[in-house]
Scaffold this motif. Structure first.
Motif, PDB file in Angstrom:
ATOM      1  N   SER A 128       0.858  -1.180   0.000  1.00 43.32           N
ATOM      2  CA  SER A 128       0.000   0.000   0.000  1.00 43.32           C
ATOM      3  C   SER A 128       0.894   1.230   0.000  1.00 43.32           C
ATOM      4  O   SER A 128       2.096   1.145   0.238  1.00 43.32           O
ATOM      5  CB  SER A 128      -0.925   0.009   1.227  1.00 43.32           C
ATOM      6  N   GLY A 129       0.308   2.386  -0.270  1.00 40.99           N
ATOM      7  CA  GLY A 129       1.081   3.618  -0.268  1.00 40.99           C
ATOM      8  C   GLY A 129       0.557   4.610  -1.285  1.00 40.99           C
ATOM      9  O   GLY A 129      -0.494   4.395  -1.911  1.00 40.99           O
ATOM     10  N   THR A 130       1.296   5.698  -1.459  1.00 40.14           N
ATOM     11  CA  THR A 130       0.869   6.758  -2.379  1.00 40.14           C
ATOM     12  C   THR A 130       2.056   7.255  -3.205  1.00 40.14           C
ATOM     13  O   THR A 130       3.205   7.211  -2.765  1.00 40.14           O
ATOM     14  CB  THR A 130       0.280   7.960  -1.612  1.00 40.14           C
ATOM     15  N   ASN A 131       1.744   7.731  -4.406  1.00 37.56           N
ATOM     16  CA  ASN A 131       2.714   8.394  -5.277  1.00 37.56           C
ATOM     17  C   ASN A 131       2.148   9.756  -5.666  1.00 37.56           C
ATOM     18  O   ASN A 131       1.015   9.840  -6.162  1.00 37.56           O
ATOM     19  CB  ASN A 131       2.972   7.565  -6.534  1.00 37.56           C
ATOM     20  N   ILE A 132       2.929  10.798  -5.445  1.00 39.72           N
ATOM     21  CA  ILE A 132       2.473  12.171  -5.705  1.00 39.72           C
ATOM     22  C   ILE A 132       3.454  12.844  -6.655  1.00 39.72           C
ATOM     23  O   ILE A 132       4.675  12.727  -6.506  1.00 39.72           O
ATOM     24  CB  ILE A 132       2.371  12.965  -4.397  1.00 39.72           C
ATOM     25  N   ARG A 133       2.901  13.544  -7.644  1.00 34.88           N
ATOM     26  CA  ARG A 133       3.719  14.315  -8.592  1.00 34.88           C
ATOM     27  C   ARG A 133       3.114  15.704  -8.732  1.00 34.88           C
ATOM     28  O   ARG A 133       1.902  15.853  -8.937  1.00 34.88           O
ATOM     29  CB  ARG A 133       3.751  13.626  -9.965  1.00 34.88           C
ATOM     30  N   VAL A 134       3.986  16.696  -8.638  1.00 35.34           N
ATOM     31  CA  VAL A 134       3.555  18.084  -8.808  1.00 35.34           C
ATOM     32  C   VAL A 134       4.502  18.756  -9.792  1.00 35.34           C
ATOM     33  O   VAL A 134       5.727  18.734  -9.612  1.00 35.34           O
ATOM     34  CB  VAL A 134       3.572  18.853  -7.470  1.00 35.34           C
ATOM     35  N   ASP A 135       3.937  19.345 -10.865  1.00 37.60           N
ATOM     36  CA  ASP A 135       4.745  20.151 -11.787  1.00 37.60           C
ATOM     37  C   ASP A 135       4.008  21.465 -12.030  1.00 37.60           C
ATOM     38  O   ASP A 135       3.088  21.814 -11.299  1.00 37.60           O
ATOM     39  CB  ASP A 135       5.050  19.390 -13.079  1.00 37.60           C
TER      40      ASP A 135
END
Length: 380
Positions: free
Chosen positions: A32-39
């Motif tokens: 389980s977990g999360t992946n975050i991307r911000v551009d």
């Protein structure tokens, strides 16, 4: 269901399978977990790719048979075990082949500690942290035309069972990456920095919000790399590597050649050099899944407890790394090798392969300044 709660069912399945085959094991996993991307134009927050289920394994004396299921349920374990029994009967069992050692009897649960459980941090807070990371990079960089922040956390619950072992572990990691794209209208360069560490959300940033050193390095190196000239004298040179790059070199240029599943396929150069000098007598090299770095665990996906392997000692290639199959086949063929903790599955329903963990050169007794001073012409 928590994979750990499948241990009794997996144990019963192993007993059933070993009434038909020389060796059997069970493996279950949930990630389980999360992946975050911000551009500059978008923000995304996604769960990690699904990876939850179990696999039963039976050794026939010449091959492994495996059956997997994505239901973490005792009834599913029983169904899959019956199906695997039928496959064993269809294939048959060969006696006199390589024997698989189940290890000494052990029942234990392991867990990496977290000061702040990343799973309890709201998604909105994670996104805001990623935005702040991107903003810090953009604030301090010259000639930056795009900045990207990538934040992730992953949590793996794993259990392994054979006739002697009932093991479970909880593995927790966080990842932080900043990417800078630099341009001057003519040239463009992309650099990234960051880290992956064991632990919880507390690893993402210092309590006071101080920048990690890699951000300053990106801001410094981006404009320097932009439009930099190529080396004027290509060829062979004396070089001094940073600690980070020497680790990459150990992994990519040499580590793969010591993976003993490739020995069986004649695809590993290391098979030709066991017991022979391969480097300076000053060189020592290790693979260590137990040292607390990002690729660490308590036991591999074949139930072997994590311990370091000394691959090179005083310049001599002393040991390769292996999975259960390659260790057994090499030993049965007259080339006895000790089992290492390097049997790793990409996912619960993928077979184990020999794969490195934390592969690195041992520390020497010279300073970086002394190494640089010893070279009349070369590169850092």
């Amino acid at each position: 269901m928590d994979p750990h709660h499948l241990v009794p069912s997996l144990s019963a399945a192993v007993t059933l399978l070993e009434s038909r085959a020389p060796y059997a094991s069970g493996y279950a996993r949930r990630d389980s977990g999360t992946n975050i991307r911000v551009d500059s134009v978008s923000t995304s927050c996604q769960p990690v790719a699904p990876n939850a289920g179990f696999t039963l394994t039976a050794w026939t004396g010449s091959r492994f048979l495996e059956a997997s299921c994505d239901e973490l349920d005792p009834a599913a374990v029983e169904r899959v075990a019956q199906r695997l029994v039928e496959r064993i009967a269809a294939v048959g069992v060969e006696r006199g082949g390589p024997e698989l050692d189940p290890g000494e009897r052990l029942e234990r649960h392991f867990a990496q500690t977290m000061a702040v459980d990343s799973r309890m941090v709201p998604a909105a807070d994670k996104v805001e942290f990623a935005r702040a990371l991107r903003a810090r990079l953009a604030l301090g960089a010259d000639r930056l035309i795009q900045s990207i922040a990538l934040i992730g956390d992953v949590h793996s619950e794993i259990c392994f069972v054979n006739r002697e072992r009932r093991l479970s572990q909880e593995l927790h990691r966080v990842r932080q990456i900043a990417v800078g794209v630099f341009g001057d209208g003519t040239h463009q360069a992309s650099l990234h920095g960051g880290f992956e560490r064991i632990g919880g959300w507390e690893q993402q940033a210092a309590a006071d919000g101080a920048d990690h050193p890699y951000l300053a390095e990106l801001c410094r190196d981006g404009p320097r790399v932009l439009g930099a000239a190529r080396l004027p004298d290509p060829g062979e040179h004396d070089c001094v590597f940073s600690g980070e790059f020497s680790g990459i070199f150990a992994h990519e240029a040499f580590g793969h050649g010591t993976e003993q599943d490739m020995f069986l396929k004649d695809r590993a150069k290391g098979a030709e050099f066991l017991g022979k000098p391969v480097a300076s007598p000053l060189v020592r090299m290790y693979d260590d899944p137990a040292n607390g770095w990002a690729a660490s665990y308590f036991f591999d996906d074949e139930g072997v407890l994590a311990v370091p392997t000394e691959i090179i000692r005083d310049g001599v290639l002393t040991h390769g790394i292996n999975d259960r199959y390659s260790a057994a086949v090499l030993t049965h063929g007259g080339n006895p090798v000790a089992k290492t903790a390097n049997g790793r599955r990409e996912a619960y329903d993928h077979k184990p392969y020999t794969r490195m963990t934390n592969t690195f050169f041992g520390a020497g007794d010279q300073t970086v300044e002394a190494m640089i001073a010893s070279i009349s012409h070369g590169y850092y």
